[in-house]
Scaffold this motif. Structure first.
Motif, PDB file in Angstrom:
ATOM      1  N   MET A  28       0.828  -1.206   0.000  1.00 33.79           N
ATOM      2  CA  MET A  28       0.000   0.000   0.000  1.00 33.79           C
ATOM      3  C   MET A  28       0.861   1.253   0.000  1.00 33.79           C
ATOM      4  N   THR A  32       1.025   3.917  -3.095  1.00 31.75           N
ATOM      5  CA  THR A  32       0.697   5.322  -2.824  1.00 31.75           C
ATOM      6  C   THR A  32       1.869   6.222  -3.167  1.00 31.75           C
ATOM      7  N   THR A  41      -2.181  11.486  -9.514  1.00 32.15           N
ATOM      8  CA  THR A  41      -2.842  11.270  -8.220  1.00 32.15           C
ATOM      9  C   THR A  41      -4.331  11.000  -8.352  1.00 32.15           C
ATOM     10  N   ILE A 423      -8.039   1.747  -0.684  1.00 28.38           N
ATOM     11  CA  ILE A 423      -6.728   2.350  -0.971  1.00 28.38           C
ATOM     12  C   ILE A 423      -6.048   1.615  -2.119  1.00 28.38           C
ATOM     13  N   TYR A 426      -7.919   2.385  -5.507  1.00 30.72           N
ATOM     14  CA  TYR A 426      -7.725   3.751  -6.001  1.00 30.72           C
ATOM     15  C   TYR A 426      -6.319   3.941  -6.561  1.00 30.72           C
ATOM     16  N   THR A 427      -5.305   3.505  -5.803  1.00 31.43           N
ATOM     17  CA  THR A 427      -3.928   3.715  -6.267  1.00 31.43           C
ATOM     18  C   THR A 427      -3.634   2.925  -7.540  1.00 31.43           C
TER      19      THR A 427
END
Length: 584
Positions: A28, A32, A41, A423, A426-427
């Motif tokens: 993670m 990120t 982003t 998370i 999305y990343t």
């Protein structure tokens, strides 16, 4: 003493849950960090969310080829157009067929979307044809004087480093004849001097096309008439000058600027003989050019034609580079050449890159016209996205309320797992945009919302297995480990079915539905990762805390509320003691 040790090892490593947690936390953090370092982003948005241009291309029927518009040619055209647009760096362009003769091209708003629009329907039929004669671009009515040919703005081509100077090539046009009759005689003489032309019924298009039974003289007369009447200053006439002409027949053509018209012999080299094309800037001359490398077969053809042309007088020592029926360059050849060629002249960087791009990916098997061009605004998509996100938030809120009301303390573990899944999702979506061109469209958002239910379902399966073990009279720590193998099998089967459905949907559909399938498949895989590397280890750690291990009423694992049975071993001992006095 050995049995507990074996049981612990077979329970999935309950003593080392930190390793799995460390692994997923590192992943993670890495994802990120990569997202922020790359500068991407936010996920890339599709045309329905970002806006853009939607173009409908209609295939045109070709003379002599009634069956040219077929499924094979349409699919080939879709593939070539898609490679052209992607070669310009346009993100998430959608190219697909509609019906039997239409192609829909959706280009999201971006830096190169305008440039892509100019190329999507370009046929890119490239031919190297010998020049037989050349005059001014305007038509020459009978008995009137024809204007002088203007060669100042025409790009010239240098076949190789040894070719003639471009300025010489651009000044090589013959002085136009005084009248249409004189021009007609020039055409006749040029055709007689050239041994290769073999006029046929497809020599020219439109009403001037000779019939199939015409003699060579009649075909030549028709070509003379078309040449003298051609008005290259008219853009439509310029574009239609070579319609329906076979590569093996002579034809007429205009320069790209419309300041000159050419009588050209049969094609000696075609675009299929070009192996690669690149836009380059010539530092010495300060100009942009397009360099081409020929295939082995094409190199031999190019050598043959340049050897023949180098022995001719002007303008018969020129060869015309014809792209989609227009002459983009017509340089002189003074010696035999082979291997490579350069198209140079009044190119800008964009026009040179455009030409190199269409030549690199080949010619379209069909001709297309723009049927409709629609500008798509992001307003409608934005409203739908907002409504979808609201629906997703409501659904998530209901899931949270249900988890808290039914599972109480276990809801905390479920929410942490949902956060970890969010998370990762999305990343990865943000990084897949620049990596493979993935763009988030409305169906993809729907796929992500559906994934919330799939992920929550995995937690519920595991929690219910644990509660079943507690109902059987086991304490929490062994219940967590004994429930995992049973829950694991159910979760894997469920996720496999979901992933299989997403894969099949992705393969058999096109366009936006693929976005839904891709997102559903991605989130299904992430569900497996989160459950194995996050939910299970966190549950193991929480099982060691006093709050959960003691069966606190708010933990969701209270044996009393679950209706747990008394421990099996204790029940047997009590029965044994009560039966002994009776036997005595």
């Amino acid at each position: 003493m050995a049995a507990p040790k074996k049981g612990r090892g077979s329970s999935g490593g309950q003593g080392r849950p930190g390793r799995a947690l460390a692994l997923i936390l590192i992943a993670m953090v890495a994802l990120t960090g990569g997202m922020f370092l790359s500068g991407h982003t936010t996920p890339r948005l599709g045309i329905d969310l970002a806006g853009g241009t939607s173009i409908t291309l209609k295939a045109k029927s070709q003379p002599g080829k009634p069956d040219a518009i077929n499924e094979t040619n349409m699919n080939t055209a879709v593939s070539i157009i898609e490679r052209r647009v992607n070669g310009l760096g346009v993100s998430e362009a959608e190219v697909q067929t509609q019906g039997a003769s239409n192609i829909i091209v959706n280009i999201p708003k971006g830096t190169n979307s305008k440039q892509a629009r100019e190329q999507v329907g370009t046929t890119a039929q490239l031919y190297f044809r010998p020049v037989l004669t050349v005059t001014g671009g305007q038509p020459t009515p009978e008995g009137s004087a024809s204007p002088s040919a203007s060669g100042s703005g025409e790009p010239s081509a240098t076949p190789s480093a040894k070719a003639s100077d471009p300025e010489t090539a651009s000044d090589s046009k013959t002085t136009p004849s005084a009248s249409a009759t004189t021009q007609g005689r020039a055409v006749t003489d040029a055709l007689k001097q050239d041994a290769t032309p073999t006029p046929s019924a497809s020599t020219s298009g439109g009403s001037d096309a000779p019939a199939a039974t015409e003699t060579p003289d009649a075909a030549t007369a028709a070509l003379e008439k078309k040449f003298t009447a051609l008005d290259c200053t008219d853009k439509k006439a310029r574009a239609a000058a070579g319609d329906g002409v076979k590569p093996t027949d002579p034809t007429v053509a205009c320069s790209s600027e419309g300041d000159a018209k050419y009588l050209l012999g049969p094609a000696e080299v075609s675009g299929t003989d070009v192996d690669d094309a690149k836009a380059q800037f010539d530092q010495q001359r300060g100009i942009w050019l397009v360099s081409m490398e020929f295939t082995d077969k094409g190199s031999k053809k190019f050598q043959t034609i340049t050897k023949k042309l180098s022995a001719q007088q002007s303008p018969q020592n020129q060869f015309a580079i014809s792209l989609d029926g227009e002459v983009v360059s017509a340089p002189q050849v003074n010696e035999t050449l082979s291997g490579s060629a350069e198209i140079s002249g009044s190119f800008t960087q964009q026009s040179a890159e455009d030409l190199a791009n269409v030549l690199s990916y080949g010619a379209l098997p069909l001709s297309f016209s723009e049927d409709t061009v629609t500008t798509v605004t992001a307003a409608l998509g934005g409203e739908q996205l907002e409504a979808g996100l609201i629906a997703g938030a409501i659904g998530l809120a209901l899931v949270v309320i249900y988890l808290v009301a039914y599972y109480r303390g276990l809801a905390f573990i479920a929410l942490l797992s949902l956060l970890a899944s969010g998370i990762l999702t999305y990343t990865i979506m943000a990084l897949l945009g620049p990596a493979i061109g993935f763009a988030l469209n409305l169906p993809a958002v729907c796929g992500a919302i559906v994934a919330i239910g799939i992920t929550a379902d995995s937690f519920i399966v595991y929690f219910e297995r644990i509660r079943d073990e507690i109902r059987e009279g086991r304490t929490l720590r062994p219940a967590v480990e004994r429930a995992w193998p049973r829950a694991r099998r159910t979760i894997l089967v469920s996720d496999f079915v979901s992933f299989l459905a997403a894969a099949v949907l992705f393969l058999v559909t096109v366009g936006k539905v693929q976005g839904f399938a891709f997102t559903l498949g991605l989130t299904t895989l992430l569900d497996v990762v989160v459950v194995f590397l996050f939910t299970k280890p966190v549950m193991t750690l929480m099982g060691r805390t006093k709050f959960f291990a003691s069966g606190n009423p708010w933990s969701g694992l209270d044996p009393t509320r679950l209706g747990a049975k008394p421990p099996l071993r204790r029940s047997r001992r009590v029965n044994a003691r009560t039966d002994h006095p009776k036997e005595a």
